[in-house]
Scaffold this active site. Structure first.
Site, PDB file in Angstrom:
ATOM      1  N   ARG A  97      22.389  40.707  -7.789  1.00 31.70           N
ATOM      2  CA  ARG A  97      22.301  39.218  -6.987  1.00 31.70           C
ATOM      3  C   ARG A  97      20.871  38.850  -6.886  1.00 31.70           C
ATOM      4  NH1 ARG A  97      23.885  35.068  -7.715  1.00 31.70           N
ATOM      5  NH2 ARG A  97      25.958  36.123  -8.007  1.00 31.70           N
TER       6      ARG A  97
ATOM      7  N   LYS B 295       5.418  23.856   1.094  1.00 27.31           N
ATOM      8  CA  LYS B 295       6.622  23.090   1.597  1.00 27.31           C
ATOM      9  C   LYS B 295       7.679  24.175   0.519  1.00 27.31           C
ATOM     10  CE  LYS B 295       5.660  18.822   2.760  1.00 27.31           C
ATOM     11  NZ  LYS B 295       5.654  17.426   2.461  1.00 27.31           N
TER      12      LYS B 295
ATOM     13  N   LYS C  46      -6.041  17.950   8.053  1.00 29.00           N
ATOM     14  CA  LYS C  46      -4.978  16.836   7.777  1.00 29.00           C
ATOM     15  C   LYS C  46      -5.118  15.817   9.159  1.00 29.00           C
ATOM     16  CE  LYS C  46      -1.651  17.338   5.431  1.00 29.00           C
ATOM     17  NZ  LYS C  46      -0.007  17.781   5.099  1.00 29.00           N
TER      18      LYS C  46
ATOM     19  N   GLU D 242      -7.845  15.095   4.509  1.00 30.77           N
ATOM     20  CA  GLU D 242      -7.021  14.101   4.265  1.00 30.77           C
ATOM     21  C   GLU D 242      -7.651  12.657   4.768  1.00 30.77           C
ATOM     22  OE1 GLU D 242      -3.071  12.772   6.768  1.00 30.77           O
ATOM     23  OE2 GLU D 242      -2.666  14.632   5.358  1.00 30.77           O
TER      24      GLU D 242
ATOM     25  N   ASP E 164      -3.740  10.158   1.122  1.00 29.58           N
ATOM     26  CA  ASP E 164      -2.421  10.359   1.541  1.00 29.58           C
ATOM     27  C   ASP E 164      -1.706   9.014   1.934  1.00 29.58           C
ATOM     28  OD1 ASP E 164      -0.216  12.060   2.442  1.00 29.58           O
ATOM     29  OD2 ASP E 164      -0.428  11.234   4.540  1.00 29.58           O
TER      30      ASP E 164
END
Length: 285
Positions: free
Chosen positions: A102, A137, A169, A202, A224
């Site tokens: 698995r 992410k 950012k 950013e 962005d």
């Protein structure tokens, strides 16, 4: 990115935790009905077309479960596969094969899905000088394997985590008072602590691009949610002063157009957060 040694340690931690989660004190199903000395073999079967990934990782898993398991690799990482292809054979103690099954399948199915999606984006960028990047992410506690899968699919890795690159950012810049303040404070911090880290900043508009250029010392500017027109304008303004990266809701329909605006990189969280596992199975034979 982190060092190769640290990357391998991260992979081994993933394996150890996955086996602890799945096996715990023992695989009682196998212990109950299969003699400890019984041996067998199994094949890893492809049930969906795509780019295979996680073969080398599977070898690590089998070795961790039982160093005496023998793996015969028939198809290597990064190879296009079709339904019915056999990727590898594994032989040895039957209990060990079942114990690893698995964890091997869960890992390879997700890694193959990521490699397949990444490769699709890479194909869409062919003929441009733009590279596709992943993001942070990722699935918690599976990042190293997912970023490995991106590389297998032909993509490039962005920073690994919060500690191997500076990325200022919008929230950082706003909390610091301005982009100029954030960049200067960052330079001071890096010098004070003897850190050699690249700085990405950013920008939300052309004015912020100019402010970043005025501050200087930045490795890459992240554009962005810029439109195509704004991206072309920003690329012309930046020239060869620093590298450029586009990000923000870029998909398969728009990625080529953004690349043709002249950016060096396009980052996409979709490579890792929006995939469906590729169908694989491990069958005794």
């Amino acid at each position: 990115m982190i060092s190769e040694h640290e990357f391998e340690l991260q992979l081994q931690k993933i394996i150890d935790q996955a086996l602890l989660e799945d096996v715990g004190p023992g695989d009682y199903s196998s212990l109950a009905c299969i003699p400890a000395a019984a041996t067998g073999r199994a094949k890893l079967l492809v049930k969906e077309a795509g780019i295979i990934a996680g073969v080398a990782f599977a070898q690590m898993i089998f070795k961790t479960v039982d160093p005496d398991l023998h793996v015969d690799v028939l198809i290597s990482d990064g190879t296009p596969v079709q339904i019915g292809d056999v990727v590898l054979h594994v032989s040895g103690k039957s209990q060990s094969i079942l114990k690893a099954e698995r964890t091997v399948l869960n890992s390879m199915q997700r890694m193959s899905a990521i490699a397949t999606k990444t490769n699709k984006f890479v194909q869409l960028l062919q003929g441009t000088s733009c590279k596709i990047l992943d993001t942070r992410k990722t699935t918690p506690n599976f990042r190293a394997a997912e970023k490995w899968a991106v590389k297998i699919g032909g993509g490039e890795n962005h920073r690994f985590a919060l500690y191997d690159m500076i990325m200022l950012k919008d929230n950082h810049n706003d909390f610091a008072g301005s982009i100029t303040n954030a960049i200067q404070k960052t330079k001071d911090f890096l010098q004070e602590h003897g850190l050699d880290l690249k700085i990405i900043v950013e920008a939300r508009n052309i004015a912020e691009v100019q402010e970043i250029l005025d501050a200087g010392g930045v490795f890459r500017i992240l554009l962005d949610n810029f439109s195509f027109e704004q991206t072309r304008e920003a690329v012309a303004l930046i020239g060869d002063k620093t590298r450029t990266e586009s990000s923000g809701n870029i998909n398969e329909k728009t990625i080529r157009a953004y690349a043709e605006c002249g950016v060096n990189y396009i980052s996409s969280g979709a490579l890792t957060h929006s995939v469906y596992n590729m169908d694989l199975s491990l069958k005794a034979f």
